[in-house]
Design a protein around this motif. Sequence first.
Motif, PDB file in Angstrom:
ATOM      1  N   GLU A  68      -3.907  -0.181   7.247  1.00 12.77           N
ATOM      2  CA  GLU A  68      -2.492   0.100   7.030  1.00 12.77           C
ATOM      3  C   GLU A  68      -1.711  -1.173   6.711  1.00 12.77           C
ATOM      4  OE1 GLU A  68      -3.283   0.381  11.561  1.00 12.77           O
ATOM      5  OE2 GLU A  68      -4.270   0.956   9.676  1.00 12.77           O
ATOM      6  N   GLU A  69      -2.160  -2.305   7.238  1.00 17.96           N
ATOM      7  CA  GLU A  69      -1.521  -3.582   6.924  1.00 17.96           C
ATOM      8  C   GLU A  69      -1.827  -4.007   5.489  1.00 17.96           C
ATOM      9  OE1 GLU A  69      -1.413  -5.779  11.277  1.00 17.96           O
ATOM     10  OE2 GLU A  69      -3.317  -5.741  10.192  1.00 17.96           O
ATOM     11  N   VAL A  70      -3.048  -3.730   5.041  1.00 20.26           N
ATOM     12  CA  VAL A  70      -3.408  -4.006   3.652  1.00 20.26           C
ATOM     13  C   VAL A  70      -2.532  -3.178   2.721  1.00 20.26           C
ATOM     14  CG1 VAL A  70      -5.228  -3.766   1.915  1.00 20.26           C
ATOM     15  CG2 VAL A  70      -5.791  -4.615   4.197  1.00 20.26           C
ATOM     16  N   LYS A  71      -2.370  -1.922   3.061  1.00 16.82           N
ATOM     17  CA  LYS A  71      -1.575  -1.024   2.213  1.00 16.82           C
ATOM     18  C   LYS A  71      -0.111  -1.467   2.163  1.00 16.82           C
ATOM     19  CE  LYS A  71      -1.099   3.891   1.220  1.00 16.82           C
ATOM     20  NZ  LYS A  71      -1.446   5.272   1.649  1.00 16.82           N
ATOM     21  N   LEU A  72       0.433  -1.847   3.301  1.00 16.29           N
ATOM     22  CA  LEU A  72       1.821  -2.325   3.341  1.00 16.29           C
ATOM     23  C   LEU A  72       1.978  -3.594   2.529  1.00 16.29           C
ATOM     24  CD1 LEU A  72       4.707  -2.103   4.438  1.00 16.29           C
ATOM     25  CD2 LEU A  72       3.937  -3.351   6.483  1.00 16.29           C
ATOM     26  N   ARG A  73       0.987  -4.467   2.606  1.00 20.45           N
ATOM     27  CA  ARG A  73       1.050  -5.724   1.847  1.00 20.45           C
ATOM     28  C   ARG A  73       1.027  -5.447   0.346  1.00 20.45           C
ATOM     29  NH1 ARG A  73       0.005 -11.191   4.417  1.00 20.45           N
ATOM     30  NH2 ARG A  73      -0.123 -12.620   2.650  1.00 20.45           N
ATOM     31  N   LEU A  74       0.230  -4.482  -0.072  1.00 23.17           N
ATOM     32  CA  LEU A  74       0.235  -4.088  -1.483  1.00 23.17           C
ATOM     33  C   LEU A  74       1.613  -3.570  -1.893  1.00 23.17           C
ATOM     34  CD1 LEU A  74      -3.223  -2.323  -1.788  1.00 23.17           C
ATOM     35  CD2 LEU A  74      -2.449  -4.217  -3.223  1.00 23.17           C
ATOM     36  N   TYR A  75       2.194  -2.735  -1.050  1.00 25.58           N
ATOM     37  CA  TYR A  75       3.520  -2.186  -1.342  1.00 25.58           C
ATOM     38  C   TYR A  75       4.557  -3.294  -1.529  1.00 25.58           C
ATOM     39  CZ  TYR A  75       7.981   0.185  -0.622  1.00 25.58           C
ATOM     40  OH  TYR A  75       9.281   0.639  -0.766  1.00 25.58           O
ATOM     41  N   ASN A  76       4.463  -4.317  -0.715  1.00 23.33           N
ATOM     42  CA  ASN A  76       5.458  -5.392  -0.746  1.00 23.33           C
ATOM     43  C   ASN A  76       5.225  -6.424  -1.851  1.00 23.33           C
ATOM     44  OD1 ASN A  76       7.044  -4.508   1.437  1.00 23.33           O
ATOM     45  ND2 ASN A  76       5.658  -5.439   2.924  1.00 23.33           N
ATOM     46  N   THR A  77       4.047  -6.413  -2.475  1.00 24.54           N
ATOM     47  CA  THR A  77       3.742  -7.483  -3.430  1.00 24.54           C
ATOM     48  C   THR A  77       3.444  -7.007  -4.854  1.00 24.54           C
ATOM     49  OG1 THR A  77       1.388  -7.451  -2.790  1.00 24.54           O
ATOM     50  CG2 THR A  77       2.840  -8.989  -1.620  1.00 24.54           C
ATOM     51  N   CYS A  78       3.297  -5.712  -5.069  1.00 20.66           N
ATOM     52  CA  CYS A  78       3.016  -5.231  -6.424  1.00 20.66           C
ATOM     53  C   CYS A  78       4.173  -5.547  -7.368  1.00 20.66           C
ATOM     54  CB  CYS A  78       2.777  -3.716  -6.411  1.00 20.66           C
ATOM     55  SG  CYS A  78       1.133  -3.236  -5.882  1.00 20.66           S
ATOM     56  N   LYS A  79       3.818  -5.779  -8.625  1.00 21.71           N
ATOM     57  CA  LYS A  79       4.820  -6.027  -9.651  1.00 21.71           C
ATOM     58  C   LYS A  79       5.391  -4.697 -10.122  1.00 21.71           C
ATOM     59  CE  LYS A  79       5.513  -8.198 -14.171  1.00 21.71           C
ATOM     60  NZ  LYS A  79       4.836  -8.901 -15.299  1.00 21.71           N
ATOM     61  N   ARG A  80       6.637  -4.466  -9.785  1.00 23.15           N
ATOM     62  CA  ARG A  80       7.264  -3.180 -10.084  1.00 23.15           C
ATOM     63  C   ARG A  80       7.448  -2.966 -11.586  1.00 23.15           C
ATOM     64  NH1 ARG A  80       6.164  -3.104  -5.192  1.00 23.15           N
ATOM     65  NH2 ARG A  80       7.493  -2.164  -3.600  1.00 23.15           N
ATOM     66  N   ILE A  81       7.308  -1.711 -11.992  1.00 23.14           N
ATOM     67  CA  ILE A  81       7.580  -1.293 -13.368  1.00 23.14           C
ATOM     68  C   ILE A  81       8.829  -0.416 -13.305  1.00 23.14           C
ATOM     69  CG2 ILE A  81       6.707  -0.100 -15.407  1.00 23.14           C
ATOM     70  CD1 ILE A  81       3.878  -0.560 -14.312  1.00 23.14           C
ATOM     71  N   PRO A  82       9.992  -0.927 -13.745  1.00 24.14           N
ATOM     72  CA  PRO A  82      11.249  -0.189 -13.568  1.00 24.14           C
ATOM     73  C   PRO A  82      11.211   1.255 -14.046  1.00 24.14           C
ATOM     74  CG  PRO A  82      11.692  -2.415 -14.327  1.00 24.14           C
ATOM     75  CD  PRO A  82      10.210  -2.239 -14.381  1.00 24.14           C
ATOM     76  N   SER A  83      10.550   1.496 -15.163  1.00 23.09           N
ATOM     77  CA  SER A  83      10.521   2.855 -15.715  1.00 23.09           C
ATOM     78  C   SER A  83       9.628   3.801 -14.913  1.00 23.09           C
ATOM     79  CB  SER A  83      10.034   2.814 -17.161  1.00 23.09           C
ATOM     80  OG  SER A  83       8.713   2.309 -17.243  1.00 23.09           O
ATOM     81  N   GLN A  84       8.821   3.234 -13.975  1.00 23.88           N
ATOM     82  CA  GLN A  84       7.897   4.074 -13.205  1.00 23.88           C
ATOM     83  C   GLN A  84       8.129   3.940 -11.699  1.00 23.88           C
ATOM     84  OE1 GLN A  84       3.759   3.799 -14.328  1.00 23.88           O
ATOM     85  NE2 GLN A  84       4.254   3.303 -16.446  1.00 23.88           N
ATOM     86  N   LYS A  85       9.321   3.525 -11.310  1.00 19.63           N
ATOM     87  CA  LYS A  85       9.577   3.206  -9.904  1.00 19.63           C
ATOM     88  C   LYS A  85       9.384   4.400  -8.971  1.00 19.63           C
ATOM     89  CE  LYS A  85      14.611   3.903 -10.209  1.00 19.63           C
ATOM     90  NZ  LYS A  85      15.931   3.279  -9.973  1.00 19.63           N
TER      91      LYS A  85
END
Length: 278
Positions: free
Chosen positions: A245-262
Motif C-alpha cells: 500500500e505504501e508503494v501504491k501511494l508513492r506511485l500516486y504521489n509521483t506519477c507525471k499527470r496527464i491533464p486531459s486524463q486526470k
Amino acid sequence: MDQAKQAINAVKVYKNGLSGKNVNIAILDTGVYGHELLNDKIVCFNDYVGGKTKIYDDNGHGTHVAGIICADRIGMAENARIAVFKVLDQFGMGKTGDSLRALEWIKRNHKKYDIKILNFSVGYLPDSKLTEKQKILDVIDELWNLGIVVVAAAGNYGPGPFSVTVPGISRKIITVGSYDDFRSGRGPTGCCIVKPEVLAPGSEILSLSNRNNGFVRKSGTSMATPIVAGAIALLLERYPKMKPEEVKLRLYNTCKRIPSQKDRNWGIVDVDKLLGII
C-alpha cells in the motif's frame, strides 16, 4: 528499452547504483527461454501446462516480459531475480485453474523464495466465467495482503470504458496501462474505480526473443506492466521494508499527470521521482 527508460525518467536511478538487487519477482506467463542475458536470474520454474522441469518458452511472450524486468544491460532491474510460472501455452492461451495453482504455490512459498513482486501480464477474456474470475481476484488480493506487490496489465480490449481485464480490476493491486497503445484497457471498473492507475510505454518495446539469444519487439499492456514491475523492484531495493500500500501511494504521489486524463488514471510512472532521486 533505452527509449522506454527515458520516457519514464529512469536516468539518475542507475547513476545511483540501483539495479533491483535482492528483489525477487514472480512472473505468470508462457514460461522463459534460457537466454544468455538471463543467466543465473531464474530462482525457480514451475510448468502448469506441460509439466516439464527444464525451463522453456514455446511462445516468447514470457521471455519478452522477463527481459524487460531483468535482462542484463537492457532490463529495468538487471540484478533482480525471477520465479517463473508457465500458465499459458504456445498460443498464449491458458486455463484459469492453472493460474490458480500457480498463485496458490506463490502463497505457500513466497517467504521461502523471498518473492516481493508479482508481474501478471495475463488478462482474462471478458467472456470468462464470473466464478473463475472471482477466484483469481480473491487469491490476488490475498497475495497483496501477504505483502506481495501485485502489478497487473490493464489488457488490450480498449479503448472503450469498462475494458480493463481481470485481475486488473482488483481494488487493491496496481494496474498498468500503455499510454502509446490505443488498445490499452480503460476504466472505470464496475465499482467506478480509476483503472489503470499507472501508465508506461508499451508500443514496440525491444526485449528478449525465445530463439537463438535474439531480440524482438512486442506491443501491449503486457509490455508496460513489467516496466512498472521493474521500477518497483528498484524502489524495494532502496526501501526493502516498504509495504504494497505504501508503494501504491508513492506511485500516486509521483506519477507525471496527464491533464486531459486526470479522471482516468494517475499518469505516467516517473522512476527517479518515485525513488526520491531528483
